[in-house]
Scaffold this motif. Structure first.
Motif, PDB file in Angstrom:
ATOM      1  N   MET A  91       0.844  -1.195   0.000  1.00  0.00           N
ATOM      2  CA  MET A  91       0.000   0.000   0.000  1.00  0.00           C
ATOM      3  C   MET A  91       0.875   1.239   0.000  1.00  0.00           C
ATOM      4  N   GLY A  92       0.258   2.375  -0.309  1.00  0.00           N
ATOM      5  CA  GLY A  92       0.912   3.657  -0.135  1.00  0.00           C
ATOM      6  C   GLY A  92       0.890   4.027   1.330  1.00  0.00           C
ATOM      7  N   VAL A  93       1.941   4.707   1.787  1.00  0.00           N
ATOM      8  CA  VAL A  93       2.069   5.033   3.209  1.00  0.00           C
ATOM      9  C   VAL A  93       2.758   6.390   3.351  1.00  0.00           C
ATOM     10  N   SER A  94       2.350   7.153   4.355  1.00  0.00           N
ATOM     11  CA  SER A  94       3.020   8.417   4.647  1.00  0.00           C
ATOM     12  C   SER A  94       4.368   8.128   5.301  1.00  0.00           C
ATOM     13  N   LEU A  95       5.251   9.106   5.299  1.00  0.00           N
ATOM     14  CA  LEU A  95       6.564   8.917   5.912  1.00  0.00           C
ATOM     15  C   LEU A  95       6.456   8.571   7.389  1.00  0.00           C
ATOM     16  N   ASP A  96       5.408   9.051   8.053  1.00  0.00           N
ATOM     17  CA  ASP A  96       5.231   8.711   9.462  1.00  0.00           C
ATOM     18  C   ASP A  96       4.421   7.430   9.669  1.00  0.00           C
ATOM     19  N   GLY A  97       4.166   6.691   8.590  1.00  0.00           N
ATOM     20  CA  GLY A  97       3.678   5.324   8.734  1.00  0.00           C
ATOM     21  C   GLY A  97       2.197   5.082   8.628  1.00  0.00           C
ATOM     22  N   TYR A  98       1.427   5.984   8.023  1.00  0.00           N
ATOM     23  CA  TYR A  98      -0.018   5.820   7.966  1.00  0.00           C
ATOM     24  C   TYR A  98      -0.519   5.649   6.537  1.00  0.00           C
ATOM     25  N   ILE A  99      -1.569   4.814   6.374  1.00  0.00           N
ATOM     26  CA  ILE A  99      -2.167   4.630   5.045  1.00  0.00           C
ATOM     27  C   ILE A  99      -3.292   5.621   4.799  1.00  0.00           C
ATOM     28  N   VAL A 100      -3.880   6.134   5.869  1.00  0.00           N
ATOM     29  CA  VAL A 100      -4.829   7.248   5.810  1.00  0.00           C
ATOM     30  C   VAL A 100      -4.521   8.159   6.989  1.00  0.00           C
ATOM     31  N   GLY A 101      -4.835   9.440   6.811  1.00  0.00           N
ATOM     32  CA  GLY A 101      -4.597  10.402   7.876  1.00  0.00           C
ATOM     33  C   GLY A 101      -5.661  10.349   8.940  1.00  0.00           C
ATOM     34  N   PRO A 102      -5.553  11.218   9.964  1.00  0.00           N
ATOM     35  CA  PRO A 102      -6.515  11.209  11.070  1.00  0.00           C
ATOM     36  C   PRO A 102      -7.938  11.535  10.629  1.00  0.00           C
ATOM     37  N   ASP A 103      -8.085  12.223   9.484  1.00  0.00           N
ATOM     38  CA  ASP A 103      -9.418  12.555   8.973  1.00  0.00           C
ATOM     39  C   ASP A 103      -9.959  11.478   8.030  1.00  0.00           C
ATOM     40  N   GLY A 104      -9.213  10.387   7.867  1.00  0.00           N
ATOM     41  CA  GLY A 104      -9.628   9.310   6.970  1.00  0.00           C
ATOM     42  C   GLY A 104      -9.233   9.538   5.524  1.00  0.00           C
ATOM     43  N   GLY A 105      -8.612  10.669   5.242  1.00  0.00           N
ATOM     44  CA  GLY A 105      -8.233  10.988   3.872  1.00  0.00           C
ATOM     45  C   GLY A 105      -6.894  10.410   3.471  1.00  0.00           C
ATOM     46  N   PHE A 106      -6.746  10.202   2.179  1.00  0.00           N
ATOM     47  CA  PHE A 106      -5.472   9.735   1.636  1.00  0.00           C
ATOM     48  C   PHE A 106      -5.163  10.399   0.300  1.00  0.00           C
ATOM     49  N   ASP A 107      -5.646  11.628   0.137  1.00  0.00           N
ATOM     50  CA  ASP A 107      -5.388  12.367  -1.102  1.00  0.00           C
ATOM     51  C   ASP A 107      -3.900  12.605  -1.328  1.00  0.00           C
ATOM     52  N   TRP A 108      -3.110  12.627  -0.276  1.00  0.00           N
ATOM     53  CA  TRP A 108      -1.663  12.779  -0.364  1.00  0.00           C
ATOM     54  C   TRP A 108      -1.000  11.581  -1.047  1.00  0.00           C
ATOM     55  N   ALA A 109      -1.717  10.470  -1.166  1.00  0.00           N
ATOM     56  CA  ALA A 109      -1.165   9.260  -1.781  1.00  0.00           C
ATOM     57  C   ALA A 109      -1.558   9.127  -3.245  1.00  0.00           C
ATOM     58  N   ALA A 110      -2.197  10.140  -3.810  1.00  0.00           N
ATOM     59  CA  ALA A 110      -2.570  10.079  -5.231  1.00  0.00           C
ATOM     60  C   ALA A 110      -1.300   9.892  -6.055  1.00  0.00           C
ATOM     61  N   PRO A 111      -1.235   8.825  -6.840  1.00  0.00           N
ATOM     62  CA  PRO A 111       0.022   8.520  -7.521  1.00  0.00           C
ATOM     63  C   PRO A 111       0.278   9.412  -8.728  1.00  0.00           C
ATOM     64  N   ASP A 112       1.546   9.813  -8.882  1.00  0.00           N
ATOM     65  CA  ASP A 112       1.947  10.480 -10.115  1.00  0.00           C
ATOM     66  C   ASP A 112       2.028   9.399 -11.205  1.00  0.00           C
ATOM     67  N   PRO A 113       2.249   9.757 -12.460  1.00  0.00           N
ATOM     68  CA  PRO A 113       2.257   8.745 -13.533  1.00  0.00           C
ATOM     69  C   PRO A 113       3.247   7.601 -13.319  1.00  0.00           C
ATOM     70  N   ASP A 114       4.442   7.899 -12.769  1.00  0.00           N
ATOM     71  CA  ASP A 114       5.422   6.833 -12.550  1.00  0.00           C
ATOM     72  C   ASP A 114       4.977   5.869 -11.447  1.00  0.00           C
ATOM     73  N   VAL A 115       4.419   6.404 -10.383  1.00  0.00           N
ATOM     74  CA  VAL A 115       3.929   5.550  -9.297  1.00  0.00           C
ATOM     75  C   VAL A 115       2.724   4.744  -9.775  1.00  0.00           C
ATOM     76  N   PHE A 116       1.853   5.371 -10.549  1.00  0.00           N
ATOM     77  CA  PHE A 116       0.697   4.637 -11.072  1.00  0.00           C
ATOM     78  C   PHE A 116       1.158   3.490 -11.974  1.00  0.00           C
ATOM     79  N   ARG A 117       2.191   3.707 -12.763  1.00  0.00           N
ATOM     80  CA  ARG A 117       2.757   2.642 -13.611  1.00  0.00           C
ATOM     81  C   ARG A 117       3.291   1.512 -12.737  1.00  0.00           C
ATOM     82  N   TYR A 118       3.927   1.852 -11.611  1.00  0.00           N
ATOM     83  CA  TYR A 118       4.399   0.830 -10.671  1.00  0.00           C
ATOM     84  C   TYR A 118       3.221  -0.041 -10.213  1.00  0.00           C
ATOM     85  N   TRP A 119       2.100   0.598  -9.813  1.00  0.00           N
ATOM     86  CA  TRP A 119       0.944  -0.168  -9.334  1.00  0.00           C
ATOM     87  C   TRP A 119       0.373  -1.052 -10.444  1.00  0.00           C
TER      88      TRP A 119
END
Length: 188
Positions: free
Chosen positions: A8-36
Motif C-alpha cells: 500500500m501507499g504510506v506516509s513517511l510517518d507510517g499511515y495509510i490514511v490520515g486522522p481525517d480518513g483521507g489519503f489524497d496525499w497518496a494520489a500517484p503520479d504517472p510513474d507511481v501509477f505505472r508501478y501499481w
C-alpha cells in the motif's frame, strides 16, 4: 508455494490514511501509477477488508468513464477480472469478480496456497494485514512511502508486539519523491 504480499501507499510517518480518513496525499503520479499497474500483473488473487473493497468498487465500472486516460483504463482492465476475497461481517453480497470470505484469513490463505494457480496472494488494507501479520502469513511488505507527515490515522504496519526481521530486496525512488521499499520476511 504462492507468496502473500502486503502492499500500500504510506506516509513517511507510517499511515495509510490520515486522522481525517483521507489519503489524497497518496494520489500517484504517472510513474507511481505505472508501478501499481506492473505490480497488479503479478497478483493472482486479492484479499481485502470491507473498507478497501468499497473504495476499490469504483474500478468495477471505471472502464465506462470516457474521461479516463490510457493508464487508468489499463488498471481497470487488470483489476476488474482479478479474483477478490472480501472479509466483512457487515456485507451480505459483493460485486464483480469478488466473493465473501467463508473462513478466517488463515483458512483462506491456506486454501489459496493449496489450489493450483499463478500469482501472488495480495493483502490490501491495514486491518486485514494486522490479522495476517499476527499469524505470520505475510511473506513480503511492499510500500510506496510518500513524502508527507500526516500525524496519525491508520498505521501501515501492524502494531503487534512481536518482532519481524525483514530483508530489503528492492528500492526505487520516483520523481515525485515517493520511495518504493520491498522487504521480504526472514523466517527463523
Amino acid at each position: 508455494m504462492r507468496s502473500v504480499t502486503y502492499s500500500m501507499g504510506v506516509s513517511l510517518d507510517g499511515y495509510i490514511v490520515g486522522p481525517d480518513g483521507g489519503f489524497d496525499w497518496a494520489a500517484p503520479d504517472p510513474d507511481v501509477f505505472r508501478y501499481w499497474i506492473d505490480e497488479i500483473r503479478g497478483v493472482g488473487v486479492h484479499l481485502m477488508g470491507r473498507r478497501l473493497y468499497e473504495t476499490m468498487l469504483y474500478w468495477e465500472t471505471a472502464d465506462q468513464d470516457p474521461s479516463l486516460d490510457a493508464p487508468m483504463l489499463e488498471w481497470a482492465a487488470l483489476w476488474k477480472p482479478l479474483p477478490k476475497v472480501v472479509f466483512s461481517t457487515t456485507l451480505s453480497t459483493v460485486q464483480g469478480n469478488a466473493r465473501l470470505a467463508s473462513g478466517s484469513v488463515a483458512e483462506e490463505v491456506e486454501r489459496l496456497r493449496a489450489e493450483p494457480g499463478e500469482g501472488e496472494i495480495a493483502i490490501g488494507g491495514a486491518t486485514l494485514a494486522v490479522e495476517a501479520a499476527g499469524l505470520g502469513l505475510i511473506d513480503e511488505y511492499r510500500s510506496i512511502v510518500h513524502p508527507v507527515l500526516v500525524g496519525g490515522g491508520i498505521p501501515f504496519f501492524p502494531r503487534a508486539e512481536q518482532r519481524v526481521d525483514l530483508e530489503l530486496v528492492e528500492t526505487r525512488t520516483f520523481g515525485s519523491g515517493a520511495v518504493h521499499l520491498r522487504h521480504r520476511v526472514r523466517r527463523r
